[in-house]
Design an enzyme around this catalytic site. Structure first.
Site, mmCIF file in Angstrom:
data_model
loop_
_atom_site.group_PDB
_atom_site.id
_atom_site.type_symbol
_atom_site.label_atom_id
_atom_site.label_comp_id
_atom_site.label_asym_id
_atom_site.label_seq_id
_atom_site.Cartn_x
_atom_site.Cartn_y
_atom_site.Cartn_z
ATOM 1 C CG LEU A 7 43.136 154.936 80.897
ATOM 2 C CD1 LEU A 7 41.878 155.183 81.745
ATOM 3 C CD2 LEU A 7 43.509 153.456 80.928
ATOM 4 N N GLY A 8 44.629 158.001 78.934
ATOM 5 C CA GLY A 8 45.691 158.921 79.310
ATOM 6 C C GLY A 8 46.858 158.272 80.007
ATOM 7 C CB VAL A 9 47.904 155.203 81.062
ATOM 8 C CG1 VAL A 9 47.148 155.752 82.259
ATOM 9 C CG2 VAL A 9 47.070 154.176 80.298
ATOM 10 C CG HIS A 18 42.100 149.820 53.175
ATOM 11 N ND1 HIS A 18 41.331 149.341 54.218
ATOM 12 C CD2 HIS A 18 41.742 149.079 52.099
ATOM 13 C CE1 HIS A 18 40.561 148.354 53.787
ATOM 14 N NE2 HIS A 18 40.801 148.179 52.500
ATOM 15 C CG ASP A 49 40.770 150.976 57.138
ATOM 16 O OD1 ASP A 49 41.016 151.850 56.274
ATOM 17 O OD2 ASP A 49 40.714 149.765 56.881
ATOM 18 N N GLY A 63 38.332 144.481 46.542
ATOM 19 C CA GLY A 63 37.352 145.345 45.893
ATOM 20 C C GLY A 63 36.094 145.523 46.714
ATOM 21 C CG ASN A 64 33.455 142.532 48.370
ATOM 22 O OD1 ASN A 64 33.843 141.432 47.979
ATOM 23 N ND2 ASN A 64 32.257 143.006 48.076
ATOM 24 C CB SER A 65 37.914 147.422 51.050
ATOM 25 O OG SER A 65 38.657 146.488 51.757
#
Length: 473
Positions: free
Chosen positions: A347-349, A175, A204, A290-292
């Site tokens: 998992l495939g469900v 982001h 992210d 700004g810390n992201s």
């Protein structure tokens, strides 16, 4: 059960209706990303004709993903497909890059020496970058004038990143850089142009590369699986554009997981993609806009997390912040640097949440869990014998109360891991061992068709159509 488009597959138990709120897969109420522009903030860097444009702050929300001076966009999950940059991505046949410092050191500080924060900051600060994001700002021409208008790069947002290699690979949040037309990074007082190598919006996470460098200081990478609640930590980044800022605190908790659903625009269309944050580190060390993408380091100055989110009613630090664990982040970053599409356990469900109201209405034997609305052919779930109508109530001994719970449990594992599910089938509890698969094929398809519409969660986890606005895992 109905899928995200309201379609109901034939056969199987009668599904809860689409309008039933208890059957919807959604993040907790109010938990939406928020982007805030610091007031009276002036740019630290100007290049050529690049101009700076101030943005206005928005109102409060509950859970925030930050860029600092930010675009008026939601948490930038535009087009779920993991986007590989046309420049900077390594060939999949290239040797695997060494991520992080090859040297290991411990820090000792006593009353006669510098304090622990001073020593840790001195070690880790050279490995944390400030990221300035620029986007094209267009000015249209007058009709009939023959002037089609001009386009100018303007600084639109900022964030932080962590240096992984001497030659400029930097990990940050997706982001932070999503939607960027140009990037500049500042590391140890030196500014460099940068490019996007690749990103994984569903996690992210992203990797960028500073151009024409070979002498940066890679961070020393720690082990986020070996954390103790209460241990000392430091956050490093550029809150409100204030580069090379540090704050200290403790590990408040571990294994804090969150699913952040995409929002909708004014026309009711999806404005982004769902992001899954498994097993995040909670800290009271300050994390602000700004810390992201910045560093969470331990008392030895080793990277243990990538600062990402906070819980707040104001949009600013309130003592509850979250970082993506470094062990998870490095796995994604390595795949991106190697030129691969990041993959995740599957998992495939297809799933929907069972609530007490749903259980009573449809006569289920249990009043909570993850209802399996469909099983993907050839998946680990199919091989293990999971069936449509099964309700998953435990994952490796831990209770599963909803579709979200099961999705987060699956995402916390790796492809090929064996897990034990407890399912209720027609009132009888069964223990079923499943070998988790990989979403590689669905991720590749998403990359090739990133403009296609449809359920993000189906693309993410590889399941078939789910009912009732359900999800896939």
């Amino acid at each position: 059960m109905t899928d995200m488009h309201g379609n109901t597959p034939s056969g199987g138990p009668v599904p809860p209706p689409t309008h039933d709120p208890h059957a919807q897969h959604a993040a907790p109420t109010g938990q939406q990303p928020y982007y805030q522009q610091p007031q009276n903030h002036q740019p630290y860097h100007t290049a050529g004709q690049v101009t700076y444009e101030k943005k206005s702050p928005s109102g409060h929300t509950f859970l925030y993903g930050f860029l600092g001076a930010l675009l008026a966009v939601a948490i930038g999950f535009g087009g779920f497909a993991i986007w590989q940059g046309t420049m900077g991505a390594s060939s999949s046949s290239a040797p695997q890059a060494q991520l992080g410092s090859s040297e290991s050191s411990t820090i000792n500080a006593d009353e006669q020496d510098a304090t622990l924060p001073e020593v840790v900051a001195k070690k880790a600060l050279p490995s944390v970058a400030a990221i300035d994001v620029y986007t094209n700002q267009s000015a249209g021409g007058f009709p009939g004038s023959g002037n089609s208008g001009t386009s100018t790069l303007a600084q639109s947002s900022l964030g932080s990143g962590v240096v992984l290699t001497k030659d400029g690979y930097i990990v940050t949040n997706n982001h932070v850089i999503e939607g960027a037309d140009a990037l500049k990074v500042t590391v140890a007082g030196e500014q460099h142009d940068a490019e996007i190598v690749g990103s994984d919006p569903s996690s992210d996470l992203a990797v960028i590369k500073a151009k024409d460098v070979n002498d940066l200081t890679p961070v020393e990478v720690g082990n986020s699986d070996d954390l103790t609640i209460g241990e000392w930590v430091m956050t490093i980044g550029s809150p409100f554009g204030l580069e090379q800022s540090v704050a200290t605190g403790i590990v408040s908790a571990t294994s804090r997981s969150q699913i952040m659903d995409s929002g909708t625009d004014q026309y009711g269309q999806s404005s982004g993609e769902t992001t899954i944050y498994p097993n995040m580190i909670q800290t009271d060390a300050a994390i602000n806009p700004g810390n992201s993408g910045g560093a969470l380091v331990d008392s030895d100055g080793k990277l243990i997390g990538i600062n990402t989110l906070i819980t707040s009613y104001s949009g600013n630090y309130s003592g509850v912040g979250f970082a993506i664990p470094v062990n998870y982040a490095m796995g994604i970053a390595q795949q991106i640097i190697d030129g691969k599409i990041p993959t995740h356990a599957q998992l495939g469900v297809s799933l929907s949440t069972v609530s007490p109201q749903i259980a009573q209405r449809y006569g289920f034997a249990v009043d909570s869990g993850a209802y399996i609305a469909g099983v993907q052919s050839g998946s680990g779930a199919a091989s293990a014998g999971l069936q449509e109508g099964d309700i998953v109530t435990k994952f490796d001994g831990n209770n599963v109360a909803s579709a979200d719970d099961l999705m987060l449990d699956v995402r916390s594992k790796n492809p090929g891991d064996k897990v034990t599910l407890e399912v209720n089938r027609n009132g009888e509890n069964k223990q079923i061992e499943v070998t988790l698969g990989s979403d590689e094929s669905t991720q590749a398809a998403s990359t090739q068709q990133n403009s296609a519409q449809g359920s993000m969660l189906e693309r993410l986890f590889g399941g078939g159509s789910s009912s009732n606005g359900g999800s896939a895992s």
